[in-house]
Write a protein that holds these residues in place. Structure first.
Motif, mmCIF file in Angstrom:
data_model
loop_
_atom_site.group_PDB
_atom_site.id
_atom_site.type_symbol
_atom_site.label_atom_id
_atom_site.label_comp_id
_atom_site.label_asym_id
_atom_site.label_seq_id
_atom_site.Cartn_x
_atom_site.Cartn_y
_atom_site.Cartn_z
ATOM 1 N N GLY A 1 25.175 50.285 -7.566
ATOM 2 C CA GLY A 1 26.346 49.803 -6.860
ATOM 3 C C GLY A 1 26.598 50.591 -5.586
ATOM 4 O O GLY A 1 25.747 51.360 -5.127
ATOM 5 N N ASP A 2 27.776 50.382 -4.999
ATOM 6 C CA ASP A 2 28.112 51.067 -3.752
ATOM 7 C C ASP A 2 29.026 52.250 -4.056
ATOM 8 O O ASP A 2 29.907 52.183 -4.913
ATOM 9 C CB ASP A 2 28.788 50.103 -2.785
ATOM 10 C CG ASP A 2 30.092 49.559 -3.329
ATOM 11 O OD1 ASP A 2 31.101 49.617 -2.628
ATOM 12 O OD2 ASP A 2 30.087 49.089 -4.500
ATOM 13 N N ILE A 3 28.795 53.345 -3.300
ATOM 14 C CA ILE A 3 29.552 54.580 -3.491
ATOM 15 C C ILE A 3 30.081 55.027 -2.134
ATOM 16 O O ILE A 3 29.332 55.082 -1.155
ATOM 17 C CB ILE A 3 28.670 55.679 -4.118
ATOM 18 C CG1 ILE A 3 28.109 55.199 -5.459
ATOM 19 C CG2 ILE A 3 29.462 56.965 -4.302
ATOM 20 C CD1 ILE A 3 27.120 56.182 -6.076
ATOM 21 N N GLN A 4 31.356 55.350 -2.057
ATOM 22 C CA GLN A 4 31.971 55.821 -0.826
ATOM 23 C C GLN A 4 31.572 57.279 -0.583
ATOM 24 O O GLN A 4 31.834 58.158 -1.399
ATOM 25 C CB GLN A 4 33.500 55.717 -0.910
ATOM 26 C CG GLN A 4 34.228 56.132 0.359
ATOM 27 C CD GLN A 4 34.034 55.143 1.498
ATOM 28 O OE1 GLN A 4 33.878 53.951 1.247
ATOM 29 N NE2 GLN A 4 34.045 55.638 2.724
ATOM 30 N N VAL A 5 30.906 57.522 0.578
ATOM 31 C CA VAL A 5 30.444 58.886 0.888
ATOM 32 C C VAL A 5 30.921 59.366 2.252
ATOM 33 O O VAL A 5 30.906 60.577 2.514
ATOM 34 C CB VAL A 5 28.901 58.966 0.833
ATOM 35 C CG1 VAL A 5 28.398 58.764 -0.593
ATOM 36 C CG2 VAL A 5 28.259 57.957 1.776
ATOM 37 N N ALA A 6 31.323 58.464 3.140
ATOM 38 C CA ALA A 6 31.764 58.880 4.476
ATOM 39 C C ALA A 6 33.009 59.749 4.371
ATOM 40 O O ALA A 6 33.920 59.468 3.590
ATOM 41 C CB ALA A 6 32.037 57.662 5.346
ATOM 42 N N GLY A 7 33.042 60.806 5.147
ATOM 43 C CA GLY A 7 34.159 61.737 5.114
ATOM 44 C C GLY A 7 33.953 62.890 4.165
ATOM 45 O O GLY A 7 34.667 63.910 4.252
ATOM 46 N N LEU A 8 32.986 62.779 3.253
ATOM 47 C CA LEU A 8 32.674 63.875 2.349
ATOM 48 C C LEU A 8 31.697 64.835 3.006
ATOM 49 O O LEU A 8 30.926 64.458 3.896
ATOM 50 C CB LEU A 8 32.065 63.344 1.044
ATOM 51 C CG LEU A 8 32.893 62.352 0.222
ATOM 52 C CD1 LEU A 8 32.092 61.903 -0.994
ATOM 53 C CD2 LEU A 8 34.219 62.966 -0.196
#
Length: 331
Positions: free
Chosen positions: A172-179
């Protein structure tokens, strides 16, 4: 009568030779598809034979050899600033005693620290080939390489979308921007471990995203620049032309969302080797260089005679410390 018969016989014999020769040549030409035309190599051979006899042989012409020269960096020779001119006039000897002292006192001083911007790279190449620090901030355009080892080993090369997500097949999709890079690795490993039990995951970054930053104030070349997402404040200052001699080296500001989030004193880097304030830049950062602050000129028996910008220095000892101390010959 006998003589006439002999001449006719000789003429007939000679004519038969001519006819035979003509018939042979005709047959040869009939069997030869060239019809008497010489092949190009025969023509060249004949020309070579003629030229050799006349001494016309010439060596074959050699093609020109292109010599590539390495690109050199451009060294910028700046004219003395108004501050440096004023100091030079002040140091000019007036009396005889001052002329004698002129032997040990410098007649011209330069502003300290600006030499770091004297050499400008010819190309503005992105930062590549260096390890990605754990605090690197992930953004759209970063390329992750995921190696998953288990019953079936797989490798994915995934790019962070404009929405800041990483789309992993079958997960699936995982939010990584900003980390940060460290936080993104931990998040990905935990998510993959939940979906695929008993697998080992290795996560690296391949290509890095680019960002746009704005250079304003007393800089040599103000404007908008596109730099690597791994560019630091000092690296960006050097590669974009640096700071004018009317600009401050001791209060370089980085503004993000209309707030000052970092102030850098280049003297700390030059004199102490400390770059704690040399932060990594982010998308939309503004680098502002204010005008130069109060200055003091130090000449004579010190290690680094120059014009220094003052910040927190208040005593003579503080100023002598900027110059690296007194020479052994100082009184």
């Amino acid at each position: 009568m006998l003589t006439l018969r002999l001449q006719i016989f000789q003429w007939a014999k000679h004519s038969s030779k001519i006819i035979a020769l003509w018939v042979f040549s005709a047959c040869t030409m009939a069997n030869d598809p060239r019809l008497g035309v010489l092949w190009p190599e025969d023509v060249q051979r004949q020309q070579a034979v003629k030229a050799a006899g006349q001494g016309l042989d010439e060596p074959l012409s050699q093609p020109p050899v292109a010599i590539s020269e390495p690109k050199l960096t451009t060294v910028i020779a700046e004219a003395p600033s108004e501050l440096e001119k004023t100091v030079s006039e002040t140091l000019e000897p007036i009396t005889l005693e001052e002329q004698i002292q002129q032997q040990v006192v410098q007649s011209a001083l330069s502003q300290f620290g600006y030499d770091i911007f004297a050499v400008t790279p010819t190309t503005f190449a992105p930062v590549e080939g260096i390890p990605v620090p754990p605090d690197y901030i992930i953004g759209p355009g970063d390329t992750f390489v995921l190696q998953i080892y288990g019953p079936s080993d797989v490798e994915y090369r995934l790019v962070v979308t404009r929405e800041g997500r990483l789309l992993i097949p079958e997960i699936g999709d995982i939010q990584v921007a900003g980390l940060s890079f460290e936080e993104a690795k931990l998040t990905l490993q935990q998510t993959i471990s939940k979906m695929r039990i008993g697998v080992k995951t290795v996560i690296t970054l391949a290509d890095l995203h680019t960002i746009q930053i704005l250079m304003v104030g007393d800089v040599s070349r103000p404007g908008m620049y596109t730099v690597s997402g791994l560019s630091s404040l000092l690296n960006t200052l050097i590669t974009t032309g640096g700071i004018k001699r009317t600009g401050s080296l001791r209060d370089i500001q980085v503004r993000r969302h209309n707030q000052v989030i970092a102030r850098m004193d280049i003297y700390n880097v030059l004199l102490k080797g400390v770059d704690d304030d040399n932060i990594y830049l982010r998308q939309g950062d503004v680098i502002f260089v204010p005008p130069i602050g109060p200055t003091i000129s130090v000449a004579g028996e010190v290690h680094r005679p120059a014009i220094y910008e003052l910040k927190t220095e208040q005593t003579v000892a503080d100023i002598i410390a900027l110059t690296g101390g007194l020479l052994p010959t100082a009184d």
